[in-house]
Scaffold this active site. Structure first.
Site, short mmCIF file in Angstrom:
data_model
loop_
_atom_site.label_atom_id
_atom_site.label_comp_id
_atom_site.label_asym_id
_atom_site.label_seq_id
_atom_site.Cartn_x
_atom_site.Cartn_y
_atom_site.Cartn_z
N ARG A 267 39.61 36.25 37.94
CA ARG A 267 39.79 37.54 38.21
C ARG A 267 38.22 38.51 37.99
O ARG A 267 37.92 38.00 37.24
CB ARG A 267 40.87 38.28 37.55
CG ARG A 267 42.25 37.79 37.92
CD ARG A 267 42.65 38.48 39.20
NE ARG A 267 43.92 38.14 39.59
CZ ARG A 267 44.32 37.21 40.48
NH1 ARG A 267 43.30 36.25 40.86
NH2 ARG A 267 45.44 36.93 40.79
N HIS B 70 37.75 36.39 47.90
CA HIS B 70 39.10 36.16 47.28
C HIS B 70 40.03 35.28 47.93
O HIS B 70 41.13 35.55 48.32
CB HIS B 70 39.99 37.31 46.65
CG HIS B 70 41.00 37.16 45.57
ND1 HIS B 70 41.32 37.95 44.66
CD2 HIS B 70 41.80 36.02 45.23
CE1 HIS B 70 42.35 37.54 43.84
NE2 HIS B 70 42.65 36.24 44.47
P1 NDP Z 1 48.26 29.18 33.95
O1 NDP Z 1 49.04 30.36 33.05
O2 NDP Z 1 49.11 27.95 34.27
O3 NDP Z 1 46.99 28.96 32.96
C1 NDP Z 1 46.50 29.73 32.25
C2 NDP Z 1 45.38 29.01 31.43
O4 NDP Z 1 44.45 30.02 30.69
C3 NDP Z 1 46.20 28.23 30.01
O5 NDP Z 1 45.83 27.06 29.82
C4 NDP Z 1 45.76 29.22 29.14
O6 NDP Z 1 46.00 28.61 27.63
C5 NDP Z 1 44.59 29.82 29.23
N1 NDP Z 1 44.43 30.85 28.69
C6 NDP Z 1 44.98 32.02 28.78
N2 NDP Z 1 44.40 33.13 27.62
C7 NDP Z 1 43.44 32.36 27.14
C8 NDP Z 1 42.60 32.58 26.23
N3 NDP Z 1 42.53 33.84 25.70
N4 NDP Z 1 41.53 31.73 25.56
C9 NDP Z 1 41.52 30.50 26.17
N5 NDP Z 1 42.44 29.94 27.04
C10 NDP Z 1 43.37 31.06 27.58
O7 NDP Z 1 47.69 29.87 35.04
P2 NDP Z 1 47.13 29.26 36.46
O8 NDP Z 1 46.46 28.15 36.18
O9 NDP Z 1 48.20 29.19 37.62
O10 NDP Z 1 46.14 30.43 36.99
C11 NDP Z 1 44.98 30.83 36.32
C12 NDP Z 1 44.25 32.01 36.83
O11 NDP Z 1 43.68 31.54 38.31
C13 NDP Z 1 45.09 33.13 37.39
O12 NDP Z 1 45.90 33.87 36.55
C14 NDP Z 1 44.46 34.06 38.38
O13 NDP Z 1 43.68 34.87 37.75
C15 NDP Z 1 43.53 32.81 38.90
N6 NDP Z 1 43.81 32.55 40.39
C16 NDP Z 1 42.74 32.98 41.21
C17 NDP Z 1 43.05 32.57 42.77
C18 NDP Z 1 41.93 32.93 43.60
O14 NDP Z 1 42.37 33.00 44.91
N7 NDP Z 1 40.82 33.15 43.32
C19 NDP Z 1 44.30 31.76 43.19
C20 NDP Z 1 45.29 31.88 42.05
C21 NDP Z 1 44.99 31.77 40.94
P3 NDP Z 1 47.39 28.05 27.23
O15 NDP Z 1 47.27 26.53 27.93
O16 NDP Z 1 47.19 27.65 26.11
O17 NDP Z 1 48.51 28.54 27.53
C1 OXD Z 2 46.11 34.84 43.02
C2 OXD Z 2 46.72 34.24 44.17
O1 OXD Z 2 46.66 35.18 42.04
O2 OXD Z 2 46.32 34.26 45.16
O3 OXD Z 2 45.13 35.13 43.36
O4 OXD Z 2 47.84 33.65 44.00
#
Ligand code: NDP
Ligand code: OXD
Length: 308
Positions: free
Chosen positions: A223, A271
């Site tokens: 993000r 994005h």
């Molecule tokens: P998940 O919730 O599956 O995974 C999040 C991961 O981040 C987990 O491993 C979590 O740790 C880790 N995490 C969260 N907070 C912390 C912290 N403080 N310190 C260390 N690790 C942390 O999310 P997704 O993989 O589905 O998606 C991740 C992100 O990708 C979304 O929230 C979004 O921001 C971004 N995204 C961007 C897109 C784009 O088009 N650019 C599209 C889709 C997603 P733990 O395993 O311990 O819970």
């Molecule tokens: C996001 C998506 O979270 O496209 O960015 O799903």
């Protein structure tokens, strides 16, 4: 017990037949004015009205059409409603591919070769082999794991970082605030796939860049709020960072005056790393509602106290 989808026509067209076929007991609607608000138990959308709790008093699940939920995590939901992020193969595939593409481009020094092209300079740079590069992923959730699994066959040294301990074959996993520096050490290409929370805001800053080897690359598909944008520009200008693929910004759209638009060592995309795919999301959502109705926690259930 109605499911209300507030999204694009493409998604509405994909969801309606899957609900009719696989979950006929849950009426599926897209026109909010055509349903008694008290009947709406499941609401899917991207952002939601401020008066959600009073408008839909019997909501059980509020579902995000996207994988990220930072746009809604602090919204005033009805007290008993649960928040669910999108978990479906389409968006994961796209994000994985974007991260692999960007990693390979940084690994093969595409930004330098583009600069040479502008100067009409036909000259090979020295080669670095995959086993001489360390690639690290911040965030080991759906996106981070898929990206690491796709990178494994290339032969890079792989590392990852999460909040709680994780195990991924072929990846050195670190966790918690104490584990971050160990992962950053020696990382040539850093990929950010974190959710945006109070803990992760501006995590990509000058202090973090200084812990990477000089000339490291960044792939930022999390993000916009993760990145201190002026710190990145300064690190690129000083050579501490070698190049960056940036898919997300703060704000979006990025203002015309922002230096990231024209920086020669930034590849910027609007994005598009990922996007929910209508047909696979329809299947995944129907399975998830069925899962919930049979008493299991839905996939992608958000812990609002953690912010993701
Ligand atoms: P998940 O919730 O599956 O995974 C999040 C991961 O981040 C987990 O491993 C979590 O740790 C880790 N995490 C969260 N907070 C912390 C912290 N403080 N310190 C260390 N690790 C942390 O999310 P997704 O993989 O589905 O998606 C991740 C992100 O990708 C979304 O929230 C979004 O921001 C971004 N995204 C961007 C897109 C784009 O088009 N650019 C599209 C889709 C997603 P733990 O395993 O311990 O819970
Ligand atoms: C996001 C998506 O979270 O496209 O960015 O799903």
């Amino acid at each position: 017990m109605t499911f209300l989808l507030q999204s694009t026509e493409e998604r509405a067209r994909a969801f309606a037949p899957v609900f009719a076929r696989d979950l006929p007991e849950v009426p599926f609607v897209t026109d909010a004015s055509a349903v008694d608000p008290a009947e709406v138990r499941f609401l899917m959308g991207w952002v939601f009205p401020e008066d959600l709790a009073t408008r839909y008093p019997n909501l059980e699940l509020v579902l995000s059409t996207g994988a990220g939920i930072d746009q809604v995590v602090n919204a005033p939901l009805p007290p008993n409603a649960k928040l669910v992020r999108m978990v479906e193969s389409g968006v994961t595939t796209l994000v994985r591919d974007y991260c692999v593409m960007s990693t390979l481009a940084l690994h093969r020094e595409l930004i330098d070769y583009q600069a040479q092209q502008r100067e009409k300079l036909w000259q090979a740079r020295s080669f670095t082999w995959p086993d001489q590069r360390k690639i690290s992923v911040m965030g080991l959730g759906e996106m981070g794991r898929a990206t690491l699994e796709a990178l494994r066959p290339f032969g890079f040294t792989l590392a990852g970082w999460s909040r709680s301990p994780r195990e991924i074959e072929g990846v050195t996993c670190h966790h918690g605030a104490a584990g971050l520096d160990a992962m950053l050490e020696g990382t040539d290409i850093l990929i950010c796939l974190l959710p945006l929370t109070e803990e992760t805001r501006h995590i990509l800053n000058a202090d973090l860049f200084a812990k990477l080897p000089r000339g490291a690359g960044l792939v930022q598909a999390g993000r916009g709020g993760h990145l201190n944008q002026p710190d990145l520009i300064a690190a690129l200008d000083s050579g501490q960072m070698g190049g960056a693929f940036i898919d997300v910004a703060d704000p979006e759209p990025l203002p015309e005056t922002d230096p990231m638009w024209s920086h020669p060592r930034i590849v910027l995309t609007p994005h598009i790393a990922g996007n929910t795919r209508a047909d696979t999301a329809a299947e995944a959502t129907v399975q998830n509602i069925r899962r919930y109705l049979t008493g299991e926690p839905p996939l992608g259930l958000v812990d609002r106290s953690l912010g993701y």
